[in-house]
Each structure stands twice: as C-alpha cells, then as structure tokens.
Design an enzyme around this catalytic site. Structure first.
Site, short mmCIF file in Angstrom:
data_model
loop_
_atom_site.label_atom_id
_atom_site.label_comp_id
_atom_site.label_asym_id
_atom_site.label_seq_id
_atom_site.Cartn_x
_atom_site.Cartn_y
_atom_site.Cartn_z
N CYS A 40 74.64 1.05 -34.96
CA CYS A 40 75.50 1.33 -33.81
C CYS A 40 76.17 2.70 -33.88
O CYS A 40 76.59 3.23 -32.86
CB CYS A 40 76.62 0.29 -33.71
O1 KQY Z 1 76.26 -2.76 -31.33
C1 KQY Z 1 76.48 -1.60 -31.11
N1 KQY Z 1 75.46 -0.83 -30.79
C2 KQY Z 1 77.86 -1.01 -30.95
C3 KQY Z 1 79.00 -1.80 -31.35
C4 KQY Z 1 80.22 -1.33 -30.62
C5 KQY Z 1 81.45 -2.04 -31.02
C6 KQY Z 1 82.65 -1.46 -30.37
N2 KQY Z 1 83.88 -1.91 -30.96
#
Ligand code: KQY
Length: 382
Positions: free
Chosen positions: A371
């Site tokens: 992420c």
């Molecule tokens: O799963 C993702 N690609 C991003 C996670 C974002 C979390 C925001 N608090």
C-alpha cells in the site's frame, strides 16, 4: 511577440501531449504485472499524527526500512512535505531520492498513478479519482485534496503522459497479470462509497478501458476489518499469469475463513484472459492481530479522521508485499508465522531474494508494504 506566441503554442502542445484524451485500451496499452521489470518505485513520507502514533516517528522508521530494502534492487523516490523534506532525506539516506510533494497521508499505491505500457513499450500513467477510500460515507479522512493531486505530480516529475480516469479507484483495488486479466473485489469496487452512480457492468468496462484488461475476475470480500473496503492488494495477487497467491485463514471460527474460502472457490472456477484456469497458492495469515491500548493512545484524535481504538482487529496479511526487481519485500508481522510465509513466498518466487521488513507500524496505519509503494514499469520503447 512571435517568441511569446511560439512558446504558447509549444506549451499548449506539451500540455495536450501530457494529458491524453483517449483511453489506454483504445491506444493499445496494457497494465503490466508488478512482477515485470521496473524503472523504479515511489513512496510518500508519513507524518499525520492522527493516523500514525507518536508523531509518526515509529512509522517513519518502518518506511525508511522499506525504502532502503527496495533501494537495494531499484531506484526509490519518496515524496515528502516541505516541512518534512529534510528530515526524510536525512533518515532515508543517500540511496533514496527525496522530492517535495504535498499529500494528506502516505499511501502511494492508492494516490499514485497506475502505469500502463503501449505496444511499443511507452509508459503512461492513469490518474484515478480519489476519495480517501469512501468520501464522506466511510472515508478515512477529510479533506483529501492533496492526495488527489499526487498521481498527476508523480507523472509530471517522471515525464510521463497522463490519462484521467472518470471513476473513483485506487491502485490497491486492482491487480493485473500483465496479460489482460484484472483481479478485484466486489466489496471495494461495487461499494456505493466509490462510484454510486455506476453499475457493475459500467465499472468493469471502465476498468478495462483504463488498464487494457480484457477479463476482470471478481472476488467477494477483502480481508476482514480492512478499512479500505476490502482492497484486493491485501487479499490476493498474481505471481505470474496463471498463478495467484491468496491470503488464506484456515481457522473455521475466524470470520476471515469464509472470505478466504469464497475467494478460493471463485479463483478455481475462473478463467483468465487467455482462457486458462488459475493455480491458487494459499498463503497463511498472521495473527489474528489487534491494536494495543498503548498503540492506540499514541494516535491523536482529530475530527474528520478515522479513530484508532484499542482492541481493534488489524487487517494483517502477508499478501501485502512489494516486488522490486529481483526481490520480494515482505512484511514481518507475527513471529509465529513469518517463517512459514517466507517459505511459501520463496517457493512462489524462486528466482527472487526474499527480504523481510518489520511492518507492524505500517499495519497500525491501516495498510502495509504494498500500500505504501507504487512501481513505475520499465517499459521498453520511445
Ligand atoms: O490497502 C491499501 N492499498 C492502502 C491502505 C490505506 C489505509 C489508509 N489508512
């Protein structure tokens, strides 16, 4: 006057070249798999104290470890705010490039561009609409205007043309096999908090138009307690065309078990864009893991930002790794399970080095290594 007019014309031409009016599919582009060669990786610098505990310092150390691990294999650029730029550069060290880049938080996968490649190997970027994972209906913070400008800025810095997609989507909501197949979840992409006026077919058509995919495989829910409304990048990903890694919870009493089993069955029943069946490799899950009282108390409470509470289940998954050139950078999350996950990743990627990075501090912010990273593919043409 003539010079002025010429430069105005040149500027207009540059602008129209930079902002493409067609779609990647119409231009014959495809979204490469993450396992294909990269030009480099982009990240953002965490700083908001209402998401990262203790003024974001533990998270910054974890991001540094991730950036340095990736920088052993490919160039890394980290975007940091004007006030944090020097701190970031000092902590990240000389092998990581730091640029000034305003953002609301640090999830480059989701706010950065999704890159596609033309038949001649030219790299271009897709700039999705972003609404902080749900806008005013369950989104994680308000406002998010700086995040919404990140993809465009990255493409400008990289000198890559940009497609503006007319739908809300995040990079973590899609995985590509590079050969025409996209993996997504219904929980996320059909969620009314993303594109309430678009139906399933229109969403699928737009995904195809902006990634060049010909087949979309829909899984059901994402990882239990995932605050992104179930991103695919925490649940499953492609190892290569025809092979998928799936976060699999064996404990039948765990609410995640039903989700893993449903995804497993859908994947076994699916055919990819080549008409082939998929091999599905189960990757055990860490935990269950929960936020401690000490961790939650380090996060500032602020109106408009998701509250962090002691005892909350964390959406931990080993699928949330990053694939730099020649390696797998995987999250270390649970001493009882890390080694087993590492072994399976090594079997899945025998030619890559497996590099583990302690990632609980990233998990506390709601995501993980995948992420916070976004690759720029190498492409191969002019
Ligand atoms: O799963 C993702 N690609 C991003 C996670 C974002 C979390 C925001 N608090």
């Amino acid at each position: 006057m003539l010079a002025q007019r010429t430069s105005g014309t040149r500027l207009a031409r540059m602008f129209s070249m930079a902002n493409l009016r067609s779609t990647p599919a119409a231009d014959g582009c495809r979204m490469p798999g993450e396992f294909e060669p990269h030009r480099g990786c982009w990240m953002l610098w965490p700083q908001r104290p209402d998401n990262w505990r203790n003024a974001a310092q533990p998270a910054q150390r974890a991001f540094v470890a991730v950036a340095r691990a990736i920088a052993r294999f490919e160039p890394v650029t980290v975007g940091a705010s004007a006030e944090q730029r020097d701190v970031a550069a000092r902590l990240l060290g000389p092998r990581v490039r730091v640029v000034e880049l305003a953002s609301d938080d640090a999830w480059m996968r989701d706010v950065g561009p999704t890159c596609v490649v033309s038949r001649r190997g030219v790299v271009r970027g897709v700039d999705w609409r972003f609404n902080a994972w749900g806008g005013l209906d369950g989104g994680l913070y308000f406002p998010w205007d700086q995040d919404a400008r990140v993809a465009r800025r990255v493409l400008e810095i990289e000198g890559l043309p940009r497609y503006r997609a007319p739908m809300v989507c995040e990079g973590g909501a899609i995985h590509s096999d590079g050969a025409g197949t996209l993996l997504v979840t219904e929980q996320c992409l059909l969620n009314p908090n993303r594109n309430p006026t678009l139906g399933r077919q229109r969403i699928e058509n737009l995904l195809k138009a902006y990634t060049g995919a010909r087949t979309v495989i829909w899984l059901g829910d994402g990882v239990w307690a995932d605050e992104t409304s179930g991103h695919i990048d925490n649940l499953a990903c492609f190892v290569a065309p025809g092979c998928v890694l799936l976060a699999y919870e064996e404990n039948r009493r765990d609410p995640m078990h039903r989700i893993s089993r449903d995804a497993y069955e859908r994947l076994l029943a699916a055919r990819d864009a080549r008409g082939e069946r998929l091999q599905v490799v189960k990757l055990p899950m860490p935990g269950p893991l929960y936020m401690t009282a000490r961790e939650a108390s380090g996060v500032q409470r602020r109106r408009g930002a998701k509250r962090r509470r002691a005892g909350e289940r964390l959406a931990a998954s080993y699928v949330n790794f990053y694939l730099p050139n020649g390696a797998v950078v995987m999250p270390l999350l649970d001493a009882r399970k890390d080694a087993a996950a590492r072994r399976i990743l090594k079997q899945a990627f025998p030619d890559r080095r497996i590099v583990g990075v302690p990632a609980r501090e990233i998990l506390l912010g709601g995501g993980n290594i995948h992420c916070i990273t976004q690759q720029i593919p190498l492409g191969g043409g002019a």
